[in-house]
Design an enzyme around this catalytic site. Structure first.
Site, PDB file in Angstrom:
ATOM      1  N   LYS A   1       0.844  -1.200   0.000  1.00 22.02           N
ATOM      2  CA  LYS A   1       0.000   0.000   0.000  1.00 22.02           C
ATOM      3  C   LYS A   1       0.883   1.256   0.000  1.00 22.02           C
ATOM      4  O   LYS A   1       0.634   2.210  -0.736  1.00 22.02           O
ATOM      5  CB  LYS A   1      -0.949  -0.010   1.217  1.00 22.02           C
ATOM      6  CG  LYS A   1      -2.086  -1.011   1.057  1.00 22.02           C
ATOM      7  CD  LYS A   1      -2.900  -1.259   2.317  1.00 22.02           C
ATOM      8  CE  LYS A   1      -3.904  -2.386   2.052  1.00 22.02           C
ATOM      9  NZ  LYS A   1      -4.727  -2.776   3.201  1.00 22.02           N
TER      10      LYS A   1
ATOM     11  N   GLN B   1      -4.896  -1.313   9.381  1.00 23.39           N
ATOM     12  CA  GLN B   1      -4.798  -2.652   8.799  1.00 23.39           C
ATOM     13  C   GLN B   1      -5.394  -3.694   9.755  1.00 23.39           C
ATOM     14  O   GLN B   1      -5.094  -3.697  10.948  1.00 23.39           O
ATOM     15  CB  GLN B   1      -3.323  -2.978   8.484  1.00 23.39           C
ATOM     16  CG  GLN B   1      -3.106  -4.289   7.750  1.00 23.39           C
ATOM     17  CD  GLN B   1      -3.700  -4.311   6.341  1.00 23.39           C
ATOM     18  OE1 GLN B   1      -3.777  -3.288   5.666  1.00 23.39           O
ATOM     19  NE2 GLN B   1      -4.129  -5.466   5.902  1.00 23.39           N
TER      20      GLN B   1
ATOM     21  N   ASP C   1     -11.264   3.022   3.954  1.00 26.50           N
ATOM     22  CA  ASP C   1     -11.678   1.618   3.857  1.00 26.50           C
ATOM     23  C   ASP C   1     -13.205   1.485   3.782  1.00 26.50           C
ATOM     24  O   ASP C   1     -13.714   0.399   3.500  1.00 26.50           O
ATOM     25  CB  ASP C   1     -11.217   0.854   5.105  1.00 26.50           C
ATOM     26  CG  ASP C   1     -10.001  -0.014   4.849  1.00 26.50           C
ATOM     27  OD1 ASP C   1      -9.889  -0.555   3.740  1.00 26.50           O
ATOM     28  OD2 ASP C   1      -9.183  -0.156   5.773  1.00 26.50           O
TER      29      ASP C   1
HETATM   30  N1  GUN Z   1      -7.166  -6.751   6.037  1.00 27.84           N
HETATM   31  C1  GUN Z   1      -7.550  -7.539   4.994  1.00 27.84           C
HETATM   32  N2  GUN Z   1      -8.208  -6.809   4.060  1.00 27.84           N
HETATM   33  C2  GUN Z   1      -8.223  -5.536   4.531  1.00 27.84           C
HETATM   34  C3  GUN Z   1      -8.772  -4.323   4.018  1.00 27.84           C
HETATM   35  O1  GUN Z   1      -9.379  -4.270   2.939  1.00 27.84           O
HETATM   36  N3  GUN Z   1      -8.594  -3.222   4.805  1.00 27.84           N
HETATM   37  C4  GUN Z   1      -7.945  -3.275   5.992  1.00 27.84           C
HETATM   38  N4  GUN Z   1      -7.829  -2.136   6.690  1.00 27.84           N
HETATM   39  N5  GUN Z   1      -7.438  -4.380   6.499  1.00 27.84           N
HETATM   40  C5  GUN Z   1      -7.581  -5.508   5.776  1.00 27.84           C
END
Ligand code: GUN
Length: 301
Positions: free
Chosen positions: A54, A98, A121
């Site tokens: 990311k 995350q 998100d």
């Molecule tokens: N962990 C697995 N997929 C995601 C996601 O799309 N966003 C976040 N913040 N954590 C994750």
């Protein structure tokens, strides 16, 4: 193997990232510099890889990234304080926490602490509610990426029967809401469904998000179905480690009209949409700040 059936997530994500880069360049000329804060609590190896990717993609897109790597022992209070500080910081446009979090931290409480306008998100209840009411809100990255791939592969989705396999808050539920918003008839299949396979065989569109390697084979699919495989499962096979989806790709391929591969399908789209959401958040915040400073000028004069 016919490759014409492949839905190329890498190419689609490159197109999204190009649009994001162009938009970031335009915004910088207006004095707007999108910035994303990424918080990782603990040492989960998969999360470390996702966070690194990311941050790399953000840098490539010209988005400033701020990285907060916290120890697994971080208290809930300390995490909530960091989120409050980032909410209050006008130089931060997006906040990504995350998941998963260590067990002693309440996930729902932490996600709810993120300001809805910075919730790139789309997990805050205000954004979840807004999506189900059809308002224009920040929407979860993986399902939004799946929608973009589906629209590119199928065109208009109106009237199609979509089956979503899995009902997680991150993928299954928002995916169902987005498909409904696109005028599909939607069935959500889950662990308590009676004859999940028979339900799935009725689908024009199948979105598999269960986290079980190769669970869906040709016997689950109607001929000509379009399949989006969200699963990313690591398995050991033939003495080596591999990534495979929730769909048994080789079995499904002759049966489908289009399918995403794993890797190279949904995965790259998730990050591209995260960048897009960060830019959207930055634009909305810049607009809100302009409106409020104009209102302040008017009230002074
Ligand atoms: N962990 C697995 N997929 C995601 C996601 O799309 N966003 C976040 N913040 N954590 C994750």
């Amino acid at each position: 193997m016919s490759t014409s059936k492949l839905i190329d997530g890498k190419a689609a994500s490159a197109r999204v990232l190009k649009q994001v880069r162009d938009e970031v360049a335009r915004l910088s000329a207006d004095g707007v510099f999108p910035a994303l804060a990424v918080i990782l609590v603990g040492q989960d190896p998969a999360s470390q890889v996702y966070v690194r990717n990311k941050i790399l993609r953000a840098e490539e897109a010209g988005i400033k990234s701020l990285e907060y790597r916290l120890s697994a022992e971080t208290s809930q209070g300390e995490l909530l304080q960091l989120i409050a500080d980032l909410n209050a910081d006008n130089a931060v446009n997006g906040i990504l926490l995350q998941l998963p979090l260590p067990e002693h931290i309440e996930e729902a409480r932490a996600l709810q602490a993120i300001a809805p306008g910075k919730d790139v998100d789309g997990f805050h209840s205000e954004n979840v509610g807004g999506l189900s009411q059809g308002r224009d809100v920040l929407t979860p990255c993986t399902p939004s990426g799946c929608m973009q791939l589906l629209e590119e592969a199928c065109g208009d989705l109106s009237g199609k029967h979509a089956v979503v396999i899995g009902r997680s808050n991150i993928v299954g539920k928002p995916m169902a809401a987005l498909l409904l918003r696109a005028h599909c008839s939607v069935t959500v299949v889950h662990s308590r469904s009676v004859d999940a396979k028979a339900l799935c065989r009725q689908a024009d569109i199948v979105v598999a998000a269960v986290g079980r390697p190769r669970m869906i084979d040709a016997s689950w699919l109607k001929p000509g179905a379009v399949v989006i495989d969200v699963g990313i499962n690591r398995i050991e096979e033939d003495g080596r480690s591999k990534l495979v989806g929730d769909v048994d790709f080789n079995s499904a391929l002759p049966q489908v009209s289009a399918i995403t591969p794993v890797p190279g399908g949904v995965g790259p789209m998730t990050i591209a949409i995260l960048m897009k959401n960060t830019v959207t958040a930055a634009v909305q915040q810049a607009h809100a700040q302009r409106v409020s400073s104009e209102a302040a000028c008017l009230s002074i004069s």
